[in-house]
Design an enzyme around this catalytic site. Sequence first.
Site, PDB file in Angstrom:
ATOM      1  N   SER B  61       0.706  -1.324   0.176  1.00  9.41           N
ATOM      2  CA  SER B  61       0.017  -0.068  -0.109  1.00  9.41           C
ATOM      3  C   SER B  61       1.092   1.167  -0.239  1.00  9.41           C
ATOM      4  O   SER B  61       0.228   2.330   0.339  1.00  9.41           O
ATOM      5  CB  SER B  61      -0.611   0.416   0.953  1.00  9.41           C
ATOM      6  OG  SER B  61      -1.629  -0.923   0.949  1.00  9.41           O
ATOM      7  N   HIS B  65       3.215   3.780   8.081  1.00 16.69           N
ATOM      8  CA  HIS B  65       2.714   3.589   9.426  1.00 16.69           C
ATOM      9  C   HIS B  65       2.932   3.915  10.737  1.00 16.69           C
ATOM     10  O   HIS B  65       3.972   4.318  10.951  1.00 16.69           O
ATOM     11  CB  HIS B  65       2.516   1.964   9.902  1.00 16.69           C
ATOM     12  CG  HIS B  65       1.610   1.095   9.079  1.00 16.69           C
ATOM     13  ND1 HIS B  65       0.718   1.249   8.443  1.00 16.69           N
ATOM     14  CD2 HIS B  65       2.072   0.137   8.030  1.00 16.69           C
ATOM     15  CE1 HIS B  65      -0.189   0.217   7.609  1.00 16.69           C
ATOM     16  NE2 HIS B  65       1.317   0.082   7.047  1.00 16.69           N
ATOM     17  N   CYS B 424      -1.688  10.437 -19.873  1.00 15.12           N
ATOM     18  CA  CYS B 424      -2.109  10.249 -18.772  1.00 15.12           C
ATOM     19  C   CYS B 424      -1.519  11.252 -18.163  1.00 15.12           C
ATOM     20  O   CYS B 424      -2.314  11.794 -16.487  1.00 15.12           O
ATOM     21  CB  CYS B 424      -2.225   9.082 -18.439  1.00 15.12           C
ATOM     22  SG  CYS B 424      -3.605   8.313 -20.136  1.00 15.12           S
TER      23      CYS B 424
END
Lengths: 416, 499
Positions: B61, B65, B424
């Site tokens: 991800s 943390h 893009c």
Amino acid sequence: MIRREVDVVVIGAGPAGLAAAVSTKRNGVDNVLLLERNEFLGGILLQCIHDGFGLHLYDRMLSGPQYAERLIEDLEKEDVPCLLNSMVLDIDKNKMVTVANTKGLIQIEAKAIILAMGCRERTRGAIEIPGFRPAGIFTAGVAQNFMNLKNLKPGKEVVILGSGDVGMIMARHVALEQGMHPVCVLEIMPFLGGLTRNKVQCLDDYDIPLHLSTTVTDIKGKHRLQGLTISKVDENLKPIKGTEQDIACDTLFLSVGLIPENELSRKAGVALSRGTRGAQVDNNHETSVPGVFSAGNVLHIHDVADYASLEGYYVGEKAAEYVNKGWDQPKRFPIQAGNGIMYLLPQLIREDCRELELKFRVKRPYENVRVLIKNGDVRLYQKKFTRILASEMQIVRVKSDRPLSDVTICLEKTDA
Amino acid sequence: MSEPRKTRPIPAPASSTHDFIIIGAGVIGCSIARELAKYHGDCLVIEKEDDVASEISKANSGVLHAGFYMPPNTLKAKTDVQGLAMFKKLSEELNFEMRTNEKLVVAMDEEELKHLEFLYEQGRKNGVKGLRLIEEQEIRSMEPNINGKYALHSLFSSIIKPYEFTIALAENACRNRVRFLFNEAVTRITRHDSTFHVGTSEGNTFLSRWVINCAGVHSDDVSRMAAETGYEIHPCKGEYYITDKVEGLIQRMIYPVPPKHGAGLGIHFTPTIEHNILIGPSAQYISDRTDTSNTAETMKTLKTEIHKYIPGLANIDFIRNYAGIRPKLIDGKGDRTFADFVIEENKKVDHLIDLIGIESPGLTGAPAIAQMVVDIIGNKEDLKRNEAFDPHREKPVVFAALSCEQQAELIQENEEYGIMVCRCETVTQAEIVNAIENPLGVCSLDAVKRRCRSMMGRCQGGFCTPRIVGLLLDRYGRKPQEIYKNNRKSNLFCGLIKD
């Protein structure tokens, strides 16, 4: 930073943009500028080496490059300047167009803008096929680019997912190349995605199997594609357990839809339609931003290039009128799409309009239906179809004595 | 015609002798490589894939943390909190993008609230700052598009691009004389007196005084090549979706309460640096540790979670799926949910350092883990500072992030900045060339992608791939069969249509 002022800027030099630039000039605007991101004019036409272009515009069968050549000749005759290798990076709310090329960054102030950026292909990520993510999976248009413009062979045993026109044309292309073999064409829907003439000329003539209601449910091979699992799907398009079949192949072409490319339109503040994914336009093809027009595949996906060009001609005429005569922003009335209509165009009618060209597509193939167009309670048009296809865009002209302010279109069942 | 340009060559160190061999060029291997580059000694990194960050380090991800998920007094908690504190300096030295991004762990009911309270307390024990519990109304005011009754609000989480971080570490290590060897898998480790002989799939043998095992999902196998230590990796797959760019839908990372007997933190929603949203990861134990395929069932599950937490996300286009594999250890109690990192000198073979079970929060912990490894070595021998060490990595130009004036200036300097290769993500030819000519000398399409974002946008390479392939063929003289997606088995073409 280089600054320029023009009357009309056309973005994109494909079938729609080329026609729009020519038409703008022919309708009395001298200061037109055509922008193209490729190093050549013609857009995607140049990689379409098959024939089938020009039937509506020139009454003959041309290849993509031949068709582009005719449009380019007109452009040269009209002496419209163009910037190649020039990518538009931004259009702001004041119609300032920012373009990048090797000369620098150019800011173009335009009285009117014609959007003709075309479309892109839907990719694997958008249709969510499970399995590995190896090399050997190409969208059909990218495969066409590699094969026709770069002389590269993407693989040997090719499965084509999607029976759209590009998919079927690529299946035939694969059949014609030495050392390449089209295994089959798969279509998740229970009906063909593209034009019937392409099924006959591209699949039937070359004995390429077409499997309807079938899709890819697993992709094998971690590095290079090694095979697929295909499955039949039910009426909700969900794979049916027990119908899995393994297919050996090293290449998968995806022809699973085209998406109008409207990122720039969005930056310009243009409202988009959910149905077409293109701009919402009125009968002048003016968008929600005054002086910004849209034509071709960026507006909605066309079956054939000729229609995109015809739209370009029309928009050029209107952009010229806007620049030369000007108009106030009128009241606009929405057209209501009823039963069975996937989308229609234009979505809005300008006040005091009495004559209209309507384009629409139905949601799926229907048999024995009547297309009915009304203004309030008054029937403007009705036509019975024994068969009407989603893959074929319908074009209808309607006239009315009273201004068109409450137009609806729908399908009705009829007797066989 | 001019000579075809070559990508920068990296000298292949055939059968060379080293002080340190690092096995695996993920974020852990590369962190250790850069840390060791601060000292004298010759270091070689051996990687079986064609680039750094090719497995778990690219497929996660990308979240740093805050440190409230891990039980106190564990290596996981310790390295997480310490590692996070080291990132600011690292991002300044290495010029990778990092953005502080708040996080909400969302509870749907009172039962789940209990778990939030537990996490809050655990965070407090771990020394995590910026934590508080909030209720529905405040959730609404922060994130109007999400559902939730209570939330743990964390101020100090961050996001990075994990592959960019790993590339930055490796490039800086490389600049400081660490050598990288790609496309060779370690197959054999033997010890002769005080020298390890490390054999590879290509039949090469490299000698070293130290071996550092950072082989991720294969770290148990690599350890076993030297000694039977009993560690066993249980691969646990995590699948993801990536959406098209979406600004404004969510500002913060949205996490569920971690599932009780699950193997991960639960399926969450992470805004990326470039404003896409990652949805995932799932958690399934699998038997084949190379199986990174996406499955129909999980794709469905991920979508269900969207409806539960962020219904508005269902209308956004998905552009890609991916999957990564957590190298999970299982602890002695047979509890599948928690086992701590193993970071130790092998109990049977000295000078072999094992890093096993480095899953989440390994990305956050990487800088601290690297420090621990150097300390293990430093406790055995004197490590001499390398005064020539340069901690700085030049920031690659990101054309899309610049102002119009800066863009115009760049084009004047180098006209290749005026050629748009990727529409893009607005990546210019100059950036593509820079990516192809990267210091590590890797140049698959994926390698180019992870260095400049070409092929990562909504058209997934439809526009730019032919252009990049054109450059590789024409400017770099590559043969069609030598254009790879990633490793050497992933060729894009099988030849020419007409010879």
